[in-house]
Design a protein around this motif. Structure first.
Motif, PDB file in Angstrom:
ATOM      1  N   ALA A 111     -17.219   2.954   2.478  1.00 46.04           N
ATOM      2  CA  ALA A 111     -16.066   3.405   1.696  1.00 46.04           C
ATOM      3  C   ALA A 111     -16.333   3.288   0.207  1.00 46.04           C
ATOM      4  N   THR A 112     -17.185   2.348  -0.163  1.00 48.17           N
ATOM      5  CA  THR A 112     -17.497   2.174  -1.578  1.00 48.17           C
ATOM      6  C   THR A 112     -18.113   3.450  -2.155  1.00 48.17           C
ATOM      7  N   THR A 113     -18.907   4.139  -1.351  1.00 50.48           N
ATOM      8  CA  THR A 113     -19.552   5.353  -1.837  1.00 50.48           C
ATOM      9  C   THR A 113     -18.770   6.612  -1.462  1.00 50.48           C
ATOM     10  N   ALA A 114     -17.539   6.445  -0.995  1.00 49.69           N
ATOM     11  CA  ALA A 114     -16.782   7.605  -0.499  1.00 49.69           C
ATOM     12  C   ALA A 114     -16.628   8.686  -1.570  1.00 49.69           C
TER      13      ALA A 114
ATOM     14  N   LEU B 204      -8.826  -1.955   0.202  1.00 51.01           N
ATOM     15  CA  LEU B 204     -10.173  -2.242  -0.319  1.00 51.01           C
ATOM     16  C   LEU B 204     -10.939  -0.963  -0.604  1.00 51.01           C
ATOM     17  N   ALA B 205     -10.833  -0.006   0.323  1.00 49.72           N
ATOM     18  CA  ALA B 205     -11.587   1.239   0.179  1.00 49.72           C
ATOM     19  C   ALA B 205     -11.139   1.998  -1.069  1.00 49.72           C
ATOM     20  N   LEU B 206      -9.821   2.065  -1.299  1.00 51.79           N
ATOM     21  CA  LEU B 206      -9.307   2.753  -2.482  1.00 51.79           C
ATOM     22  C   LEU B 206      -9.823   2.074  -3.740  1.00 51.79           C
ATOM     23  N   LEU B 207      -9.722   0.756  -3.753  1.00 47.25           N
ATOM     24  CA  LEU B 207     -10.137  -0.030  -4.910  1.00 47.25           C
ATOM     25  C   LEU B 207     -11.633   0.151  -5.192  1.00 47.25           C
TER      26      LEU B 207
ATOM     27  N   VAL C 166      -0.753 -11.175   6.094  1.00 44.92           N
ATOM     28  CA  VAL C 166       0.178 -10.068   5.862  1.00 44.92           C
ATOM     29  C   VAL C 166       0.310  -9.782   4.370  1.00 44.92           C
ATOM     30  N   LEU C 167       0.586 -10.848   3.603  1.00 44.95           N
ATOM     31  CA  LEU C 167       0.765 -10.653   2.164  1.00 44.95           C
ATOM     32  C   LEU C 167      -0.527 -10.158   1.513  1.00 44.95           C
ATOM     33  N   GLY C 168      -1.634 -10.732   1.921  1.00 43.36           N
ATOM     34  CA  GLY C 168      -2.921 -10.336   1.359  1.00 43.36           C
ATOM     35  C   GLY C 168      -3.243  -8.877   1.649  1.00 43.36           C
ATOM     36  N   SER C 169      -2.986  -8.453   2.875  1.00 45.13           N
ATOM     37  CA  SER C 169      -3.302  -7.076   3.251  1.00 45.13           C
ATOM     38  C   SER C 169      -2.445  -6.092   2.476  1.00 45.13           C
ATOM     39  N   VAL C 170      -1.143  -6.353   2.471  1.00 46.01           N
ATOM     40  CA  VAL C 170      -0.236  -5.463   1.742  1.00 46.01           C
ATOM     41  C   VAL C 170      -0.562  -5.496   0.251  1.00 46.01           C
ATOM     42  N   GLY C 171      -0.864  -6.704  -0.237  1.00 45.03           N
ATOM     43  CA  GLY C 171      -1.224  -6.850  -1.650  1.00 45.03           C
ATOM     44  C   GLY C 171      -2.442  -6.013  -2.009  1.00 45.03           C
ATOM     45  N   PHE C 172      -3.454  -6.054  -1.148  1.00 43.13           N
ATOM     46  CA  PHE C 172      -4.660  -5.277  -1.416  1.00 43.13           C
ATOM     47  C   PHE C 172      -4.376  -3.781  -1.361  1.00 43.13           C
TER      48      PHE C 172
END
Lengths: 281, 249
Positions: free
Chosen positions: A102-105, A174-177, A256-262
């Protein structure tokens, strides 16, 4: 179809309309995923088998090192180590695949992205979904292992969709970031290759979480360790297959918070960088 | 003329003179990747306002590096403006970089389906279009329909790329000098296609240096110099100003 399009300087488009646009382009997402999987499987003789060979080979290696040579890594309560290992490892392979692909997407598909007006988010999200299908494709192996070790096929399996959903949310973030950052700073790509190899040891994949909690380390190290949302997600994966106690509420809340936060962070950064990314590609 | 299909209002976009090597992580987050306007930035296009109506054929003229292609990319929506707005009221078929979207590992057929779908062609419509597209692309391509694109020559890729774009039923055509590629026979085919699309009432925006191309298709001309619109009038006016500005040719 969409025909009315307005391009304005960024930041003025509301999130809701963007989501609606993504949904309208879901056909494109399916196509991107299909293409990624076709390319992956068409070119190799073994094709689908690779999806099984790769995690199995790694599982056997870890099993040999950590169970046969260092017999201490066994989870508590006589839980079968192999099932513990495989259930965590398959979930980890999805993460690892996303960190790599995903980093190179955006950078790898620049010529497509710079000629087509389509929501750019679809490219990193597509990579996450493609990796999810590889995870799904390897699931039969996990089922076989679970049958061999007489896993409790019961309501604990209901934790699996929860684990997968949380992981999906986290990985899309993560992928978007990472994909957007990688356009601006190519170092991200290299750093991810490092992280792919290191992060697995910072997660309860080859060893059980209890090993960390019982280790003679300062309390703050253990706290930092557990702040990683992936820890709770992996514990959910383990519990889904092995049964036993569910992860503590604190760990679940972090997941949950971490995933939504990311997800939020990833999307905000992606949107903020998008104009610069398009100029740079 | 008909209803407006492309509306640019005070359109502007700036680029960095230096490449990202100088970009600091701090800048990324403090300014959201859009840095403070400073010495190291320049406006590739600024203050461009115009309206293009349905059925018009507009030629965009200017020396290299004056913002012509940038303008086309803004209309195509593959760049996001830093200032002003650009509206398109119809779907756009961009002939910007013809073979760019192809995936090497996929066959010609799969690539056509992929690129077509990215441009909004439905699956059923694609099934109907496929034979036409390959017929249009001509002999070497139509025989390689099930061959991975990596075995195609550059010329074959461009032919196929043009064939896909030419068969999109989008009302707005954006063309960026791609006509210069391919052999004479194929180029003539491209010209004929563009003329045919124009006669069907579609809108054309053509970026070119070639006077005869411009005169052949366009009745309106936009002359761009140093990122701003200098002339927006008849194609003859625009060409004249362009010639005055660059006496060398």
């Amino acid at each position: 179809m969409l025909s009315e399009v307005e391009s304005v300087p960024h930041g003025r488009v509301v999130a809701g309309s963007r989501l609606a646009e993504l949904w309208r382009h879901r056909g494109t997402l399916r196509l991107l995923v299909q293409r990624d999987l076709t390319v992956k499987y068409q070119l190799s003789v073994l094709g689908y088998l690779w999806t099984l060979i790769e995690p199995l080979a790694i599982a056997v290696t870890y099993w040999f090192v950590f169970s046969v040579l260092y017999g201490e890594a066994r989870p508590a309560d006589g839980e079968p180590y192999v099932l513990f290992l495989v259930s965590g490892l398959f979930a980890w392979m999805w993460v690892s695949g996303v960190l790599g692909d995903a980093t190179t997407a955006l950078t790898a598909q620049r010529r497509l992205i710079t000629t087509v007006r389509t929501p750019r988010e679809l490219f990193p999200i597509g990579r996450v979904v493609a990796k999810f299908f590889e995870y799904l494709a390897a699931l039969p192996v996990l089922v076989v292992v679970a049958v061999i070790y007489r896993a409790p096929f019961g309501p604990n399996l209901l934790l699996l969709p929860v684990a997968v959903a949380l992981e999906m949310v986290l990985l899309i973030g993560l992928a978007l970031l990472l994909s957007a950052l990688n356009v601006m700073l190519r170092d991200v790509e290299r750093f991810m290759r490092l992280l792919q190899r290191v992060l697995i040891y910072a997660l309860p994949v080859v060893y059980p979480l209890s090993k960390v909690l019982d280790a003679p380390m300062p309390a703050w190290v253990k706290t930092v360790y557990q702040l990683n949302p992936l820890v709770g997600i992996l514990e959910l994966h383990h519990d889904a297959w092995l049964g036993g106690s569910h992860p503590p509420a604190r760990l679940l809340a972090t997941a949950v918070l971490g995933s939504v936060g990311f997800l939020v962070l990833g999307w905000v950064v992606f949107r903020a960088l998008e104009p610069a990314v398009l100029k740079e590609l | 003329m008909g209803t407006p299909v492309i509306e640019a209002d005070n359109l502007g976009i700036r680029f960095l003179k230096t490449r990202r090597r100088n970009l600091k992580v701090r800048d990324l987050f403090l300014h959201g990747g859009r840095r403070r306007p400073g010495r190291d930035e320049f406006w590739a296009l600024r203050g461009a306002s115009f309206t293009i109506s349905a059925g018009e054929a507009v030629g965009v003229i200017g020396s290299n590096g004056t913002g012509k292609s940038t303008l086309l990319k803004l209309i195509a929506g593959v760049l996001i403006p830093d200032e002003g707005t650009i509206r398109t009221h119809e779907r756009v078929a961009p002939l910007l970089e013809l073979s760019g979207g192809f995936t090497n590992e996929l066959t010609g057929r799969e690539n056509v389906a992929m690129v077509g779908s990215l441009h909004g062609v439905g699956r059923a419509e694609m099934r109907d279009l496929l034979p036409q597209i390959f017929a249009f692309a001509g002999a070497p391509v139509s025989e390689a329909i099930n061959l991975p694109i990596r075995h195609y020559s550059t010329g074959m890729r461009v032919r196929l790329g043009f064939a896909v774009m030419a068969h999109l039923r989008h009302p707005i055509l954006l063309v960026d000098e791609v006509l210069a590629v391919g052999d004479t026979e194929f180029r003539e085919k491209c010209y004929a296609t563009i003329a045919e699309r124009l006669s069907q009432g579609r809108t054309l925006v053509l970026v070119s240096h070639n006077e005869s191309d411009l005169r052949r298709f366009c009745d309106r001309g936009i002359y761009i110099n140093a990122g701003s619109v200098h002339v927006d009038g008849s194609i003859d006016d625009a060409l004249e100003r362009y010639r005055e500005a660059s006496p060398a040719g």
